[in-house]
Design an enzyme around this catalytic site. Structure first.
Site, PDB file in Angstrom:
ATOM      1  N   TYR A 214       0.868  -1.180   0.000  1.00 53.58           N
ATOM      2  CA  TYR A 214       0.000   0.000   0.000  1.00 53.58           C
ATOM      3  C   TYR A 214       0.902   1.226   0.000  1.00 53.58           C
ATOM      4  CZ  TYR A 214      -4.264   2.487   1.455  1.00 53.58           C
ATOM      5  OH  TYR A 214      -5.345   3.330   1.528  1.00 53.58           O
TER       6      TYR A 214
ATOM      7  N   LYS B 150      -5.957  -1.274  -3.150  1.00 57.07           N
ATOM      8  CA  LYS B 150      -7.103  -1.014  -2.267  1.00 57.07           C
ATOM      9  C   LYS B 150      -7.917  -2.303  -2.106  1.00 57.07           C
ATOM     10  CE  LYS B 150      -6.788   3.559  -1.599  1.00 57.07           C
ATOM     11  NZ  LYS B 150      -7.014   4.399  -0.449  1.00 57.07           N
TER      12      LYS B 150
HETATM   13  O1  LIG Z   1      -4.112   5.480  -0.967  1.00 55.65           O
HETATM   14  C1  LIG Z   1      -3.862   5.939   0.148  1.00 55.65           C
HETATM   15  O2  LIG Z   1      -2.865   5.608   0.815  1.00 55.65           O
HETATM   16  C2  LIG Z   1      -4.798   6.918   0.782  1.00 55.65           C
HETATM   17  C3  LIG Z   1      -5.510   7.807  -0.147  1.00 55.65           C
HETATM   18  O3  LIG Z   1      -6.558   7.198  -0.819  1.00 55.65           O
HETATM   19  C4  LIG Z   1      -4.642   8.597  -1.072  1.00 55.65           C
HETATM   20  O4  LIG Z   1      -5.071   8.842  -2.201  1.00 55.65           O
HETATM   21  O5  LIG Z   1      -3.560   8.992  -0.664  1.00 55.65           O
HETATM   22 MG   LIG Z   2      -6.753   7.805  -2.802  1.00 52.57          MG
END
Ligand SMILES: O=C(O)C[C@H](O)C(=O)O
Ligand SMILES: [Mg+2]
Ligand SMILES: NC(=O)c1ccc[n+]([C@@H]2O[C@H](COP(=O)([O-])OP(=O)(O)OC[C@H]3O[C@@H](n4cnc5c(N)ncnc54)[C@H](O)[C@@H]3O)[C@@H](O)[C@H]2O)c1
Length: 625
Positions: free
Chosen positions: A134, A221
């Site tokens: 992530y 996600k």
């Molecule tokens: O994707 C992430 O870490 C959080 C958020 O949706 C973002 O766009 O930064």
């Molecule tokens: Mg985002």
């Protein structure tokens, strides 16, 4: 525990006990409690076809019996290995990858080979690997998508093929149904997808337009949905809408794999997105639609258009708003302050910034009984051209309008650079003396020493949330914010940061105010309730339940929010709050969930939620013709 007395409880394998038909207009879920992982998955695949199907493949984990039944002996080395042993081998291989991007690529390829092993490895090392899968790791993977590409994961809906959009989505449905998993699917083949995560990749994290590489944000996600809320990975469809790109570097890259045209805009773009939504509603009628990383104008327009009609939400606007308000409520408990007394500066008045303002404003209305007008007065929003003021008129985006300050307010301010005829961050800090400073600007280190020290002059415990992702775009390193405020700042960030040693001893654990603490549970709750929409009250229920889980409520020195690696436990509590609210609002349509929430079952809501969560374990396989 199995509870055979309940009307909807299924105690045996599906052959002996079919799923109950739902009442008209309502869905009705099957409850399988602790034997759910023993329910077999049926398949007609054998030999190398089985080994090459990641959602069924067990590799060395296939038992002797399975090897015999599915014709696998000649395709595998002799010894049978447990999932634990396989996860250990995979972890050792991962550790040999020298960089984050190579680790990410390794995980992507593992996901492509053996789905259970991929999730098991991540679950075993969640804290360590979240930053690879992530944010921040996903950012690098998105940017390098076309160069690192091996095999596609997810759904690619490309504008030049728009006439075939319906057939492309139906092909994904057929693909899922081909290996229908009776533990999670009802008999209706249209019930195969719970969730669509879609991006058009115009505003990925803080790194902007990434064209087709945006698929990696949808797939990341999606993986967090499974890890964080146990949503069955085979019931999630990650999608990129490839509408071209305005990113010149991608155009110049001969290996770029997307549609090489400037980004589609205007009517054709709108029709394309509308057609996508209409097709999803038709082909996956129960699916929630999660919008991710659209450009700000489109993000708001489509949210406004659909939020009261279908179960959808925009994660950057609503998910981010919810996690930030939860973090803020926890911080206010620590500093013993009221929400209604805060002066809040939002730096970066884009999707996330205005989403945060909206959610806090809802909090001021609901918790403090303020009117909309009164609530709006608590905000000072600063964007590239300075503080948003009324005279900006048509230059203000629709979502910003209610928050513009009267020009008269700054008429007497002594500005740092009067020739610019606008108030910038330092001017706002000096004159407003904010208690809360939130960064959603993608402007690295914008909260510099002067800004932070100035803020701390007027406030005992400055609340500073630099939310921009990935790590390199964070508005201030927590270590600096704490050093410049003698350890008094209450800090939370969008990307992960290590704990910070405090000047007076001890350490400060930096909460990750990332929407990943909210969106998995929000969707899980909405899926189980089969709610007609995702309403503001469901979002507020998520906020409250998350805020109540703040470790700082028990220990004022602890993190403001639970650690992201705890997200699975957090999600049970938050999803329960979301379900209860959906039922209370008459927004839920799933009879089983309604019955459980209303106490007409002997299964508790939390137990039921856990029973619906997918686990990374090998389930038995059953050969069918
Ligand atoms: O994707 C992430 O870490 C959080 C958020 O949706 C973002 O766009 O930064
Ligand atoms: Mg985002
Ligand atoms: N922590 C989270 O959960 C979370 C969630 C969503 C977004 N974000 C992060 O927030 C950031 C913004 O995302 P977004 O989707 O709102 O993007 P966006 O493009 O919609 O908004 C960014 C805004 O910042 C403004 N801006 C840019 N440079 C600025 C500067 N120097 N000074 C003031 N304003 C400036 C832009 O004009 C724009 O209005 C990204 O880094 C994203 O990763 C974090």
């Amino acid at each position: 525990m199995i509870r055979p007395t309940c009307r909807n409880v299924r105690t045996a394998l599906p052959k002996t006990c079919p799923v109950h038909a739902p009442r008209r207009g309502l869905t009705s879920r099957t409850i399988i409690t602790d034997n759910k992982n023993l329910v077999p998955i049926r398949t007609n695949l054998r030999g190398s076809s089985l080994l090459n199907t990641p959602r069924l493949n067990k590799g060395a984990g296939f038992t002797r019996e399975e090897r015999a039944v599915f014709g696998l002996e000649g395709f595998l080395p002799y010894d049978v290995h447990s999932l634990e042993k396989q996860a250990l081998r995979a972890y050792n291989q991962l550790l040999k990858q020298p960089t984050v991007i190579l680790k990410h690529a390794f995980l992507a390829s593992l996901r492509d080979q053996n789905q259970v092993l991929f999730y098991r490895l991540l679950q075993d090392h969640l804290k360590e690997l979240l930053g690879v899968l992530y944010t921040p790791g996903a950012a690098e993977a998105v940017e390098n998508y076309s160069n690192l590409f091996r095999r596609p994961i997810g759904c690619f809906i490309s504008y030049p093929n728009h006439e075939g959009m319906r057939a492309q989505l139906e092909a994904h449905l057929q693909d899922v149904n081909r290996t229908a998993d009776v533990a999670y699917h009802s008999k209706d083949s249209k019930d195969a997808i719970d969730l669509v995560v879609v991006t058009d990749a115009e505003a990925i994290l803080g790194i902007g337009d990434q064209g087709v590489g945006g698929i990696t944000i949808s797939t990341s996600k999606a993986a967090l949905y499974t890890l964080g809320a146990g949503i069955n990975p085979n019931r999630i469809l990650p999608v990129v809408l490839d509408v071209g790109t305005d990113n010149h570097a991608l155009f110049a890259d001969p290996l770029y794999m997307g549609w090489k045209r400037t980004r589609l805009r205007g009517k054709n773009y709108d029709n394309f997105v509308d057609k996508f939504i209409a097709n999803c509603r038709d082909i996956f009628p129960n699916a929630i639609i999660h919008f991710e990383d659209f450009g700000m104008t489109n993000a708001y327009r489509f949210m406004e258009k659909y939020k009261d009609k279908i179960p959808m939400f925009n994660d950057d606007i609503q998910g981010t708003g919810a996690v930030t308000l939860a973090g803020l409520l926890a911080a206010l408990k620590v500093s013993n302050q009221k929400l209604g007394d805060q002066r809040i500066v939002i730096y970066g008045a884009g999707s996330a910034g205005m989403g945060i303002a909206n959610q806090i404003r809802d909090g001021l209305e609901i918790l403090d009984g303020k009117t909309r007008q009164e609530a709006n007065k608590h905000f000072w929003c600063v964007d590239r051209n300075g503080l948003l003021v009324e005279s900006m008129g048509n230059n203000l985006r629709h979502s910003q309008q209610g928050y513009a300050r009267p020009d008269a307010e700054i008429a007497n301010w002594e500005l740092e650079n009067p020739e610019q005829h606008a108030a910038y961050l330092m001017d706002v800090i000096k004159n407003v003396k904010p208690t809360v400073l939130i960064g959603t600007s993608t402007s690295r280190r914008a909260f510099n020493e002067d800004i932070v020290r100035e803020m701390a002059k007027y406030v005992e415990r400055p609340i500073i949330f630099p939310m921009s992702n990935p790590t390199a775009l964070c508005e201030v390193d927590p270590e600096d914010a704490l050093a410049w405020t003698d350890g008094k700042a209450l800090v939370a960030t969008g990307s992960p940061f290590a704990p910070v040693p405090l000047p007076n001893g001890g350490t400060y654990t930096v909460a990750q105010t990332n929407n990943a603490l909210v969106y998995p549970a929000l969707s899980l709750g909405a899926i189980l309730a089969r709610s007609k929409t995702i309403s503001p009250s469901m979002l507020m229920a998520a906020v409250h339940s998350l805020a109540q889980l703040s470790p700082a409520l028990k220990d004022p020195g602890a993190s403001l929010l639970p650690d992201l690696s705890e997200v699975r436990n957090v999600s049970v509590v938050v999803a329960a709050a979301v379900c209860r609210q959906a039922v209370a609002d008459n927004n839920a349509t799933d009879q089983t969930t309604i019955d459980i929430v209303n106490g007409n079952h002997d299964v508790s809501l939390e137990e039921y939620i856990k029973s619906q969560m997918w686990d990374p374990v090998y389930r038995p396989l059953e050969l069918v013709d």
